[in-house]
Design a protein around this motif. Structure first.
Motif, short mmCIF file in Angstrom:
data_model
loop_
_atom_site.label_atom_id
_atom_site.label_comp_id
_atom_site.label_asym_id
_atom_site.label_seq_id
_atom_site.Cartn_x
_atom_site.Cartn_y
_atom_site.Cartn_z
N GLU A 129 -5.38 -33.92 26.20
CA GLU A 129 -5.24 -35.32 25.81
C GLU A 129 -3.76 -35.74 25.69
O GLU A 129 -3.37 -36.78 26.21
N HIS A 130 -2.99 -34.94 24.99
CA HIS A 130 -1.61 -35.32 24.73
C HIS A 130 -0.70 -35.11 25.95
O HIS A 130 0.15 -35.96 26.24
N ALA A 131 -0.85 -34.02 26.64
CA ALA A 131 0.01 -33.70 27.79
C ALA A 131 0.04 -34.80 28.84
O ALA A 131 1.12 -35.16 29.32
N PRO A 132 -1.11 -35.37 29.23
CA PRO A 132 -1.05 -36.44 30.24
C PRO A 132 -0.21 -37.65 29.80
O PRO A 132 0.44 -38.27 30.63
N LEU A 133 -0.21 -37.96 28.50
CA LEU A 133 0.64 -39.03 27.99
C LEU A 133 2.10 -38.63 28.06
O LEU A 133 2.95 -39.37 28.55
N ALA A 134 2.41 -37.44 27.53
CA ALA A 134 3.79 -36.98 27.44
C ALA A 134 4.44 -36.85 28.81
O ALA A 134 5.63 -37.14 28.97
#
Length: 99
Positions: free
Chosen positions: A25-30
Motif C-alpha cells: 500500500e505505502h510503497a506505490p505512493l512513495a
C-alpha cells in the motif's frame, strides 16, 4: 542526499501486517514522490527496535522537503503516520567504502 527513515509497527500489528501495508500500500505512493532518485525498503528480520528501514535519495535536502510539501508527499507522510507507532528520519552523508 540520502534520507533514512526507521519505522516501528503499531502495537497489535504483526510483522506480516506491517510488511503487507508497507510494501503493497505505502510503497506505490512513495515511489511517486516528486524528485525521488532511488528508493529502497529494507524489511527488518527478527526481533529488533524497528521493523523497516527506508532509504530515499534526492538531489538535495531542499528537493526532499519540496517532495514532502507536495500534495502527494503530504499523503505519503499521513499514510505513514497513520500506520506506524514510530518514525525516525535521518539525513545522512553516504560514504561508500566498498562496492
Amino acid at each position: 542526499m540520502k534520507a533514512i527513515i526507521l519505522l516501528t509497527r503499531r502495537e497489535g500489528d504483526t510483522a506480516e501486517d506491517f510488511r503487507r501495508w508497507w510494501l503493497e500500500e505505502h510503497a506505490p505512493l512513495a515511489r511517486r514522490l516528486p524528485g525521488l532518485r532511488k528508493l529502497v525498503f529494507n524489511v527488518v528480520e527478527g526481533d529488533a527496535a524497528h521493523d523497516g528501514v527506508a532509504e530515499l535519495w534526492f538531489d538535495s535536502t531542499e528537493e526532499f522537503e519540496a517532495a514532502y510539501a507536495s500534495e502527494l508527499g503530504q499523503r505519503v507522510a499521513a499514510d505513514s503516520i497513520a500506520n506506524v507507532a514510530g518514525r525516525v528520519r535521518l539525513f545522512v552523508d553516504e560514504r561508500p567504502q566498498f562496492g
